[in-house]
Design an enzyme around this catalytic site. Structure first.
Site, PDB file in Angstrom:
ATOM      1  N   HIS A  52      -1.051   7.465  -8.750  1.00 64.28           N
ATOM      2  CA  HIS A  52      -1.053   7.286  -7.295  1.00 64.28           C
ATOM      3  C   HIS A  52      -2.110   8.173  -6.649  1.00 64.28           C
ATOM      4  O   HIS A  52      -2.166   9.367  -6.885  1.00 64.28           O
ATOM      5  CB  HIS A  52       0.328   7.624  -6.718  1.00 64.28           C
ATOM      6  N   CYS A 108      -3.578   2.038  -3.634  1.00 62.03           N
ATOM      7  CA  CYS A 108      -3.758   3.402  -3.127  1.00 62.03           C
ATOM      8  C   CYS A 108      -5.120   3.988  -3.470  1.00 62.03           C
ATOM      9  O   CYS A 108      -5.686   4.759  -2.715  1.00 62.03           O
ATOM     10  CB  CYS A 108      -2.646   4.315  -3.637  1.00 62.03           C
TER      11      CYS A 108
END
Length: 326
Positions: A238, A44
Site C-alpha cells: 500500500h 494507491c
C-alpha cells in the site's frame, strides 16, 4: 474499472480549477476525509504519485509525453530518478538520505553534469526485500555540491578552493563526500601520512576557469542544496504520500492516503484522507533524530512518523533556483 479510474474530491465550495495554495487557511481547507484522490481497486501507487509532484508524473509518462530526463550523468547516461546503491552497514542504526546519497555516489564513481531542477531518489533495496534499513531519516535539505561535475568545492582541511579529490580518504578527514576534496598543499600533507600514502584514487578536479581566477577573492565557496518536498512510502503493498504544501522551511506538511477508510463492503468505496503533519519537523530535525536513536522499537513511534521513517520508498528534492530557469 481500471486502476486509472480515480476522481479528485474538491474542497468545500470548490469546483473547476484550483489555484496553488498560498495561505495556511487554504491549506487547512484541504485536510480531512474525502480530500485528495479517491483510490479504487489497488490504485494507491498511482494515487500517491499523482498527489506528489508534477515532475514525477512526467517521469512515469516519459514515453507518452516525451519529457526530457531530469538527470544528466557524467557517464553519458540520462535518467528520471536515481536509485541508491550501497553496501549495508550493520553499524548504521538510523542512516539519513544524505548519508546514503554520499555513499552511493562514492561507490558508483559518477557525478551529475548539472544541478537538476528535481531529483527523485529511490531508497536502497536489500536482496528481494524493498528495504535495506528498517528506518531511514529523510534529509530535509540535501547537499549535492560534491556530486556536481565541475562544481567549485572547498578543501576539507583549509577551506580554500579544492583542486583534487581522493575517494579512499572518504570519512577520514571529515564526513560525507566533502571529506575527499583537497587543495594541492593539503593533499600532499594528508597523503604524507603512512596510513594514506598508498592511496591510488587521487584525481585532479575540473574547476571553471572564471571561478578559479576569482577564488582568492570570493571568500567561502558556496555549497549547493536541494529541498525535500515529497516522500512516497510503501508498507507491504500500500502506497501513501507525504508532501509539502508551499515553499520554505516553515511550509506545512501533510499526509495523504487514498484508501484511509472505506464505506460499505464489496460494492462500497474508499474514502481518501489528507492529514496535517504538524509535528513532523520535530521528528526529522536534529533533536528528533537524537531521540530516535534511543527508540529501538518502531511500534513505539507515533503512526505518521513511523510511516515516514520506516516506509520511505522515494524522496523528491527540488532546487528553487534551478526551477526558475529550467
Amino acid at each position: 474499472m481500471s486502476a486509472l479510474a480515480v476522481w479528485i474530491v474538491q474542497p468545500v465550495g470548490g469546483g473547476g480549477s484550483v489555484p496553488p495554495l498560498s495561505t495556511p487557511e487554504e491549506v487547512r481547507a484541504m485536510f480531512g476525509k474525502n480530500r485528495g484522490i479517491q483510490g479504487h481497486q489497488n490504485s494507491c501507487y498511482l494515487d500517491a504519485t499523482l498527489f506528489n509532484p508534477e515532475e514525477f508524473l512526467h517521469s512515469l509518462l516519459a514515453q507518452i509525453l516525451q519529457a526530457e530526463p531530469l538527470l544528466q550523468l557524467s557517464s553519458g547516461q540520462e535518467a528520471y530518478h536515481y536509485q541508491l546503491f550501497v553496501d549495508k552497514d550493520e553499524k548504521l542504526n538510523l542512516p539519513s538520505v544524505q548519508t546514503l546519497f554520499d555513499q552511493s555516489f562514492l561507490t558508483s564513481d559518477i557525478k551529475l553534469k548539472q544541478v537538476p531542477s528535481c531529483l527523485i531518489i529511490q531508497m536502497p533495496r536489500f536482496g528481494k526485500d524493498y528495504k535495506m534499513y528498517p528506518r531511514i531519516l529523510p534529509s530535509m535539505v540535501l547537499d549535492v555540491t560534491d556530486v556536481i561535475e565541475d562544481s567549485p568545492r572547498q578543501c576539507i582541511i583549509c577551506g580554500k578552493l579544492a583542486e583534487y579529490e581522493c575517494r579512499e580518504c572518504f570519512g577520514q578527514c571529515g564526513s560525507g563526500l566533502e571529506s575527499i576534496a583537497f587543495c594541492a598543499k593539503c593533499m600532499d600533507k594528508v597523503h604524507s601520512h603512512k596510513k594514506r600514502g598508498s592511496h591510488a584514487s587521487t584525481r585532479k578536479l575540473k574547476v571553471p576557469p572564471d571561478f578559479q581566477m576569482l577564488a582568492d577573492h570570493c571568500g567561502s565557496i558556496p555549497r549547493v542544496y536541494m529541498e525535500l518536498f515529497a516522500v512516497v512510502c510503501i508498507e507491504t503493498s500500500h502506497y501513501v504520500a507525504f508532501t509539502r504544501c508551499g515553499s520554505g522551511a516553515d511550509a506545512t506538511w501533510c499526509f495523504f492516503d487514498s484508501m484511509a477508510d472505506r464505506k460499505g463492503e464489496q460494492h462500497g468505496y474508499n474514502i481518501p484522507t489528507v492529514v496535517e503533519c504538524g509535528d513532523l519537523m520535530q521528528w526529522v530535525g536534529e533533536e528528533g533524530s537524537q531521540m530516535l536513536h534511543a527508540v529501538t522499537d518502531n511500534k513505539a513511534l507515533p503512526d505518521l512518523p513511523r510511516r515516514l521513517l520506516c516506509d520511505a520508498y522515494m524522496c523528491f528534492y527540488q532546487s528553487p533556483k534551478v526551477m526558475m530557469y529550467r
